[in-house]
Design a protein around this motif. Structure first.
Motif, PDB file in Angstrom:
ATOM      1  N   ASN A   1       2.507   1.655  -3.476  1.00 41.42           N
ATOM      2  CA  ASN A   1       1.567   1.981  -4.542  1.00 41.42           C
ATOM      3  C   ASN A   1       0.965   3.382  -4.358  1.00 41.42           C
ATOM      4  O   ASN A   1       0.460   3.969  -5.317  1.00 41.42           O
ATOM      5  N   ASN A   2       0.952   3.969  -3.158  1.00 43.82           N
ATOM      6  CA  ASN A   2       0.403   5.299  -2.898  1.00 43.82           C
ATOM      7  C   ASN A   2       1.446   6.167  -2.216  1.00 43.82           C
ATOM      8  O   ASN A   2       1.344   6.462  -1.014  1.00 43.82           O
ATOM      9  N   PRO A   3       2.478   6.608  -2.955  1.00 44.33           N
ATOM     10  CA  PRO A   3       3.553   7.390  -2.338  1.00 44.33           C
ATOM     11  C   PRO A   3       3.077   8.758  -1.879  1.00 44.33           C
ATOM     12  O   PRO A   3       3.693   9.382  -1.024  1.00 44.33           O
ATOM     13  N   GLU A   4       1.981   9.239  -2.427  1.00 47.11           N
ATOM     14  CA  GLU A   4       1.557  10.564  -2.061  1.00 47.11           C
ATOM     15  C   GLU A   4       0.890  10.564  -0.700  1.00 47.11           C
ATOM     16  O   GLU A   4       0.746  11.642  -0.091  1.00 47.11           O
ATOM     17  N   GLN A   5       0.470   9.391  -0.225  1.00 47.29           N
ATOM     18  CA  GLN A   5      -0.177   9.332   1.084  1.00 47.29           C
ATOM     19  C   GLN A   5       0.873   9.000   2.150  1.00 47.29           C
ATOM     20  O   GLN A   5       1.245   7.837   2.345  1.00 47.29           O
ATOM     21  N   SER A   6       1.375  10.016   2.779  1.00 46.32           N
ATOM     22  CA  SER A   6       2.426   9.836   3.800  1.00 46.32           C
ATOM     23  C   SER A   6       1.873   9.122   5.035  1.00 46.32           C
ATOM     24  O   SER A   6       2.641   8.529   5.812  1.00 46.32           O
TER      25      SER A   6
ATOM     26  N   LEU B   1       0.277   6.447   5.110  1.00 45.64           N
ATOM     27  CA  LEU B   1       0.478   4.987   4.976  1.00 45.64           C
ATOM     28  C   LEU B   1       1.830   4.573   5.519  1.00 45.64           C
ATOM     29  O   LEU B   1       1.996   3.497   6.132  1.00 45.64           O
TER      30      LEU B   1
ATOM     31  N   ASP C   1       0.849  -1.215   0.000  1.00 45.90           N
ATOM     32  CA  ASP C   1       0.000   0.000   0.000  1.00 45.90           C
ATOM     33  C   ASP C   1       0.871   1.247   0.000  1.00 45.90           C
ATOM     34  O   ASP C   1       0.571   2.223  -0.702  1.00 45.90           O
ATOM     35  N   ALA C   2       1.928   1.269   0.797  1.00 45.52           N
ATOM     36  CA  ALA C   2       2.795   2.434   0.882  1.00 45.52           C
ATOM     37  C   ALA C   2       3.515   2.671  -0.425  1.00 45.52           C
ATOM     38  O   ALA C   2       3.684   3.825  -0.863  1.00 45.52           O
TER      39      ALA C   2
END
Length: 711
Positions: free
Chosen positions: A500-505, A507, A497-498
């Motif tokens: 695949n979604n680098p913009e969501q810190s 995570l 998850d982290a």
């Protein structure tokens, strides 16, 4: 009045002194004189510490005994006498029998120089003709006289026969003595060889004991005549203190053995024979005295034991002849009676109780020759006695045989009829017996199979227990291992998850928090520990399966190469669950080469023996330091397996029967009695051996020996 009494006393003393004054020994060329109390004064030196200078100042005295004598406590004697040389030789020979005389030397005052001269026996470095007698050639010029001082030392109570010779008389006496001794020795040797030959012909032990008697008696007479230096040693102390009394002890033992065998004392004396053994005890005490160096005591005991033995044997002979009618005792009693009288005369002569002369000196030798002849006649009479008994027994046996023949003829007629009847009965019985044997063999095979199944059932329970432990170990590790993997899988999903979604810190923050929560390092360690436990359980299960595979081939009939040590360990692994906690198994293995054998049979043998040891230990009421030790040893042509337990052990009666089929000491229902019988059959099949060492309460050891060349 006082002066008159003193004068009368001095006059009386002078008369007595003059009357007791010894004569001078006068010697010519062909003359010899025995030194009696007519010729010498004596001085007793009990402590043996007087020198010639002390002696010259001492007062000698006249003794009552005809010859100088060593009493029971006297060790050294000095003799003083005057000698006159009427021969043509410039010296006179003074001799003393060499037997039991430790020291013999001579002192005299040289008339020309007034110096004291000391002489020792001349035969110390002389030829063998005169080595059997101690003699000193004392210089005394023809027609002159001199005073002689003799010093004699001995530890044995005895008379001292000293002779003074002219030169020619001495040489003649020695030649006669040597010829006489040679004849005596010849008689003893001939008699010994003759009876030894009879021993090999007849086989009667009386003859071999009689040969010993002759040899020791002859040897004692040779030593008495002074030939010990020629046979044993020239050391007078060893010869007189040990060899001579030891020979007399052996002579006494030979007498007792010969008489016991010859007169059959064990059969004829019966309950009184134990008192005869006391004579052996007397000589044993004498032997101890000799070996302990108690010389005076030994020689006194020799005299006592000789008298006691002689009288006792004469009484025994008379009792057997007159009381029991034992005919061989007649010649024995006559010969021994003559010999006893000669011994008593000799002892009395040596102790000075009767005159010492040529007859009393040689009477034992003369009587011994007569005794040997009578004893030989007694042995011949014994042979006739045996022949008579044999003829009587043969006649009786012949009569019995004839009577038996008559009875057998009558019985044969009856037996033939009965045989016909019994034959018909046996034919019918054999048919039934064949059926019974077949049934018995079938039953026996079934019982053996039952024994195998019982062992297999016991092993199955043990194997199930053994396999259950590692399987439980594996199954108990699976659940925590699954939890650890689940947590790792959750962590991996959060990583995905982290990533695949680098913009969501947020995570990443959740990921780090979860990682710290589960403690990834702890999970790694736990997974490793759980996997190791699963691996160990799997290995233990594999070991048990391999052990079962080795044990499963109990009926194989093909020889295979097997590691015996490994087989023992495999069987111990199978039995581990059946072994109580208080029993320690102690394997001690030698390095063994692979053995050609029937592996399944060997496994069955090991299982049965170890099971028996465990059962024997369990049977004890109290347990402490219990163990079963298994030892293997390698030898050149075989190996051995030793199984030792600390169980209750077994008696000798039980050891004799443990390999019998159906014999058991276990309670009803606990055993069939076939286990050790099967073990014995397996060992026989391998051409080996088994040994049992046991006693009640001390455990048991079974030692199995298997050959290496069974192939």
């Amino acid at each position: 009045m006082g002066k008159i009494l003193v004068t009368a006393y001095l006059l009386f003393s002078s008369i007595i002194a003059f009357a007791d004054k010894p004569d001078t020994v006068v010697i010519n060329n062909n003359q010899s004189t025995l030194l009696t109390n007519r010729y010498f004064y004596e001085l007793e030196d009990t402590n043996a510490n007087l020198t010639i200078n002390n002696v010259l100042n001492k007062e000698f005295y006249v003794i009552k005994n005809t010859l100088p004598t060593f009493k029971y406590t006297k060790s050294t004697t000095w003799l003083k006498f005057n000698i006159k040389n009427d021969s043509t030789a410039p010296f006179i020979t003074i001799s003393i029998a060499a037997s039991v005389i430790d020291e013999f030397d001579l002192y005299y005052i040289d008339n020309t120089t007034t110096n004291i001269r000391h002489l020792v026996p001349d035969n110390a470095h002389n030829d063998q003709v005169t080595q059997n007698i101690m003699f000193i050639n004392c210089p005394v010029l023809p027609g002159t006289s001199n005073t002689i001082y003799l010093r004699i030392k001995s530890s044995a109570p005895n008379v001292i026969p000293i002779k003074v010779y002219g030169t020619y008389a001495f040489l003649k006496s020695r030649n006669i003595e040597n010829i006489t001794t040679g004849v005596i020795i010849g008689v003893f040797i001939v008699m010994a060889l003759y009876n030894l030959l009879l021993f090999f012909i007849v086989g009667d032990r009386s003859y071999i004991y009689y040969v010993c008697y002759i040899l020791f008696f002859g040897l004692s007479q040779v030593l008495k005549r002074g030939y010990g230096g020629n046979l044993f040693t020239t050391d007078k102390t060893i010869l007189n203190n040990y060899i001579i009394p030891l020979v007399r002890v052996l002579f006494g033992y030979s007498i007792l053995l010969f008489i016991s065998e010859f007169l059959q004392l064990k059969q004829n004396l019966k309950r009184w024979y134990k008192y005869y053994l006391l004579l052996y005890a007397i000589y044993s005490i004498l032997l101890v005295a000799v070996l302990c160096g108690m010389v005076v005591t030994a020689y006194n005991l020799i005299t006592i034991s000789t008298c006691i033995t002689s009288v006792s044997l004469l009484i025994i002979g008379a009792h057997l002849y007159f009381g029991n009618g034992f005919k061989p005792a007649k010649f024995f009693m006559l010969g021994w009676g003559i010999f006893l009288i000669s011994i008593l005369i000799s002892v009395a002569s040596n102790r000075g109780f009767i005159p010492y002369n040529n007859l009393t000196t040689e009477i034992v030798v003369y009587s011994s020759v007569l005794e040997l002849i009578l004893f030989s006649a007694a042995l011949a009479e014994k042979i006739n006695f045996y022949r008579f008994q044999k003829n009587e027994s043969q006649n009786f046996a012949l009569a019995v045989a004839k009577e038996n023949e008559r009875l057998i003829t009558q019985q044969n007629i009856l037996l033939e009829n009965k045989v016909r009847e019994r034959t018909n009965e046996l034919i019918a019985t054999n048919k039934n017996l064949s059926v019974s044997i077949d049934n018995l063999m079938s039953t026996q095979k079934q019982l053996i199979d039952n024994e195998k199944m019982a062992s297999l059932g016991q092993l199955t329970a043990g194997v199930a227990h053994e396999i259950n432990n590692p399987i439980n170990f594996v199954s108990s590790n699976i659940a925590p291992l699954r939890l650890d993997f689940d947590e790792l899988f959750v962590l991996l999903n959060k990583y995905d998850d982290a990533l695949n979604n680098p913009e969501q810190s947020s995570l990443l923050s959740i990921l780090n928090n979860y990682k710290q929560k589960i403690d990834i390092n702890f999970i790694k360690e736990e997974i490793t520990i759980l996997l190791n436990g699963i691996e160990e359980g799997a290995n233990r299960t594999a070991e048990i399966v391999n052990s079962l595979r080795a044990f499963s081939s109990t009926d194989e009939q093909i020889l295979k190469t097997t590691d015996i040590n490994k087989s023992i360990l495999n069987n111990l692994l199978i039995l581990r669950s059946t072994i109580p906690y208080y029993i320690e198994i102690k394997p001690v293995f030698d390095k063994l080469e692979p053995l050609h054998c029937y592996p399944g049979k060997i496994n069955q043998l090991i299982i049965n023996l170890i099971n028996n040891s465990i059962y024997a230990i369990k049977a004890r009421e109290h347990h402490s330091d219990e163990s079963v030790m298994i030892i293997t040893k390698d030898y050149a042509d075989h190996i051995s397996i030793e199984i030792t337990d600390t169980g209750i052990g077994m008696s000798d009666e039980t050891k004799q029967r443990i390999f019998e089929p159906f014999f058991t000491t276990k309670s009803i229902g606990e055993g069939t009695g076939l286990g050790l019988s099967i073990v014995f059959g397996i060992i026989e099949k391998h051409r080996g051996n088994i040994e049992v060492i046991s006693s009640p309460g001390n455990g048991a050891t079974f030692i199995v020996t298997l050959p290496k060349n069974l192939a």
